[in-house]
Write an enzyme that holds these catalytic residues in place. Structure first.
Site, mmCIF file in Angstrom:
data_model
loop_
_atom_site.group_PDB
_atom_site.id
_atom_site.type_symbol
_atom_site.label_atom_id
_atom_site.label_comp_id
_atom_site.label_asym_id
_atom_site.label_seq_id
_atom_site.Cartn_x
_atom_site.Cartn_y
_atom_site.Cartn_z
ATOM 1 N N LYS A 1 0.875 -1.189 -0.018
ATOM 2 C CA LYS A 1 -0.094 -0.133 0.019
ATOM 3 C C LYS A 1 0.909 1.100 0.000
ATOM 4 O O LYS A 1 1.385 1.791 0.986
ATOM 5 C CB LYS A 1 -0.556 -0.004 1.188
ATOM 6 C CG LYS A 1 -2.181 0.802 0.995
ATOM 7 C CD LYS A 1 -3.058 0.179 0.118
ATOM 8 C CE LYS A 1 -4.349 0.965 -0.337
ATOM 9 N NZ LYS A 1 -5.258 0.377 -1.236
ATOM 10 N N SER B 1 -8.763 -0.910 -5.094
ATOM 11 C CA SER B 1 -9.003 -0.331 -3.647
ATOM 12 C C SER B 1 -10.346 -0.248 -3.661
ATOM 13 O O SER B 1 -11.194 -1.310 -3.661
ATOM 14 C CB SER B 1 -8.119 0.750 -3.178
ATOM 15 O OG SER B 1 -7.811 0.698 -1.811
#
Length: 618
Positions: free
Chosen positions: A204, A405
């Site tokens: 991430k 996401s």
């Protein structure tokens, strides 16, 4: 008779009110007159001219290719009134409609692809348009592409033409994917700002520019894996379309200086030598060439033709009967209401509910083009899709350029997920970012102090060091949201959270890679999604119904009047960093990065849990 001051005031007020009322009526009457004139002109202008045999279709795409125009009618009107500085866009749905209808239209014999004014687009969307051009050619019609130059995106579409021509002073720029971004760790340290990152997901990398001076090894690994796969898709497509040898594009880039010298330093001639174009032509030479495909037209003193917008206006979509509903989810995801061209948890959920309650809509396609955003906003949308399926209406997800996401989160309640081979998806991870500036204000001699009954009264103050207790709470919340994310993904993909975690951790994948890892059902096009939705709803004769926010009366008025009636003043934005010598484009990017950092935690919770990937369509 004695006149008091109060009577003077009352008399003055009456005169003022009368003047305002008269002015209001004059303005409204003029506005009504303008509307009537516009209607009369529209009635007697005859609209687009009737098509004749052997008409060439002019495909002059303007601006960025998008799934949905941004904003409302007022925004579009004001943007257009700004003139050259206005942002324009062309919708994918309009391009597909024009090309597929023109392929069946006996009056259309050829198409001219003019791409000079086409701006950005992701590879997945380019592949959709390329496939539509191939369908047009398969109907026995010719596509001629011309450009004063071709950038990488423009050339991808041009490569699907039967013939490509370049201006003699032009060039073809195929550069590859990837690039550089700014990292601000040292700069933030110098001004005394600390960025606290709380996350789940090794890959991430969204907030790395604020906490590091370069990409992490994990981020570099993931980006290389993604970009190399997308670049292979690009080069394979172009080489197949142009009938070039496999690997010739990469070889040409590697040998570019030598090839340029061999062409006498002439970039246009080099493009011919590399077989990227079929010839060099000026605009007038292109016009002469088109007489082979379309006869002369005395009306426009050129070959017989019809423009993209005019042909689009001729399309008459079905308005009644059973429908496959389409909702576009494009842009970053916020929690509340958002205009067309962006995603709001409440507003997009409302559209899904509207489609569910419409008896004529028998199935729903959610077209996703989003890098994510708010986890809460994403869940609101996913839940409405879940309710739609429970109501008996099939739901099919069609992924565009990016569905990562939060864009993947909203896709987790459907009967089928279809992505393009070049779609960027995955990025299953969560983070929160909490900047503090206690060192900065200390340098200025500013101090904060006060009294609270509990430490939770003001757990996060950006002018004070981050409270460890609050950081612990936020991390716990992030952990829980990630667990929820992987759990819902596992249920949707009929696997276990552990197996999802293996391909999650915030890592992004292409559509092909996602299919190999079980994150989507299959690769395919937007049209494939429409056909699948219709099949699941057992529809043979159906229409496509785009479910969009209803325009207000003011928006309808603006749309009716058109941009020619608008007169506005436009103040250009000037970045404060420009006087330092930084190029305006770079300064604008820096300003955007810090603006995002400033806006990210404006919610009532003191922080925002984000499911967002640092990814855009290359």
């Amino acid at each position: 008779m004695r006149i008091t001051p109060f009577r003077w005031i009352a008399t003055g007020f009456r005169y003022l009110w009368s003047a305002l009322d008269t002015g209001r009526r004059i303005i409204l009457n003029l506005l009504l007159l303008l509307i009537l004139i516009s209607i009369v002109i529209g009635m007697f202008s005859g609209g687009p001219r009737k098509l004749e045999e052997k008409t060439a279709l002019i495909l002059d795409f303007k601006g960025t290719l998008v799934e949905q125009h941004t904003g409302n009618a007022r925004d579009a009107l004001l943007a257009e009134a700004q003139g050259a500085g206005a942002k324009k866009s062309t919708q994918l749905r309009d391009i597909l409609s024009v090309l597929d209808n023109a392929a069946k239209d006996p009056k259309i014999s050829s198409a001219v692809l003019l791409l000079d004014d086409m701006g950005g687009s992701g590879l997945a969307m380019l592949r959709e348009v390329g496939a539509a051009l191939d369908r047009f050619k398969a109907s026995g019609k010719t596509v001629i592409a011309w450009g004063s130059h071709f950038d990488q995106r423009q050339y991808f579409l041009a490569s699907h033409a039967n013939e490509i021509y370049l201006h003699p002073m032009g060039n073809v720029m195929i550069t590859g994917f990837g690039g550089y971004r700014n990292y601000y760790r040292d700069a933030l340290d110098k001004v005394g700002v600390t960025v606290n990152l709380l996350k789940v997901g090794t890959y991430k990398s969204f907030a790395e520019p604020y906490i590091a001076n370069g990409p992490s090894p994990a981020a570099s690994e993931a980006e290389a894996f993604l970009y190399n796969a997308m670049w292979k898709t690009y080069t394979d497509n172009v080489e197949q379309s142009r009938k070039l040898a496999a690997g010739s594009i990469n070889a040409g880039i590697d040998q570019l200086p030598e090839l340029m010298k061999a062409a006498g330093d002439d970039a246009a001639k080099m493009a011919i030598n590399m077989k990227l174009v079929d010839g060099l032509k000026t605009r007038d030479e292109l016009r002469e060439h088109m007489y082979k495909f379309a006869p002369r037209d005395a009306h426009n003193k050129s070959f017989r033709q019809i423009g993209f917008d005019d042909y689009l206006a001729l399309q008459k979509p079905k308005l009644f009967g059973d429908a496959v509903g389409v909702i576009v989810a494009e842009g970053e995801i916020s929690e509340g209401k958002a205009p067309a061209g962006s995603i709001g948890g409440l507003s997009t959920s409302s559209l899904i509910r509207k489609a569910r309650e419409d008896d004529s809509v028998k199935a729903l396609v959610l077209r996703v083009n989003s890098p994510g955003g708010s986890a809460f906003g994403s869940e609101l949308i996913r839940r409405e899709l879940e309710l739609t399926r429970k109501a008996g209406k099939p739901v099919v997800i069609s992924m565009g350029n990016v569905a990562a996401s939060g864009g993947y989160w909203v896709s987790m309640s459907s009967d089928e997920v279809i992505a393009d081979e070049a779609t960027i998806t995955g990025s299953i991870g969560v983070f929160a970012i909490l900047p503090t500036a206690e060192k900065a204000i200390d340098k200025l001699g500013i101090h904060t102090a006060g009294t609270t009954t509990t430490w939770l009264a003001e757990p996060y103050n950006p002018l004070r060091p981050l409270n460890p207790k609050f950081a612990e709470l936020v991390q716990s919340s992030i952990n829980h949201i990630y667990s929820d994310f992987t759990g819902k993904a596992a249920a949707a993909r009929k696997t276990t959270p552990e197996k999802i975690d293996e391909v999650a951790q915030g890592r992004v994948w292409t559509g092909t890679q996602a299919k190999e890892r079980g994150l989507i059902d299959r690769t395919g096009s937007y049209n494939d999604a429409l056909l699948t939705a219709a099949k699941r709803a057992k529809l043979s004769d159906y229409r496509i119904s785009y479910v969009e926010p209803e325009m207000s009366r003011v928006d309808k008025l603006f749309e009716l009047l058109g941009a020619q009636t608008a007169k506005i003043l436009h103040d250009q934005f000037k970045v404060a960093l420009v006087p330092t010598g930084i190029a305006p484009a770079a300064a604008q990017q820096i300003a955007n990065d810090f603006s995002w950092l400033n806006e990210v935690n404006k919610g009532s919770n003191g922080y925002t849990a984000l499911t967002h990937c640092l990814c855009t369509a290359p």
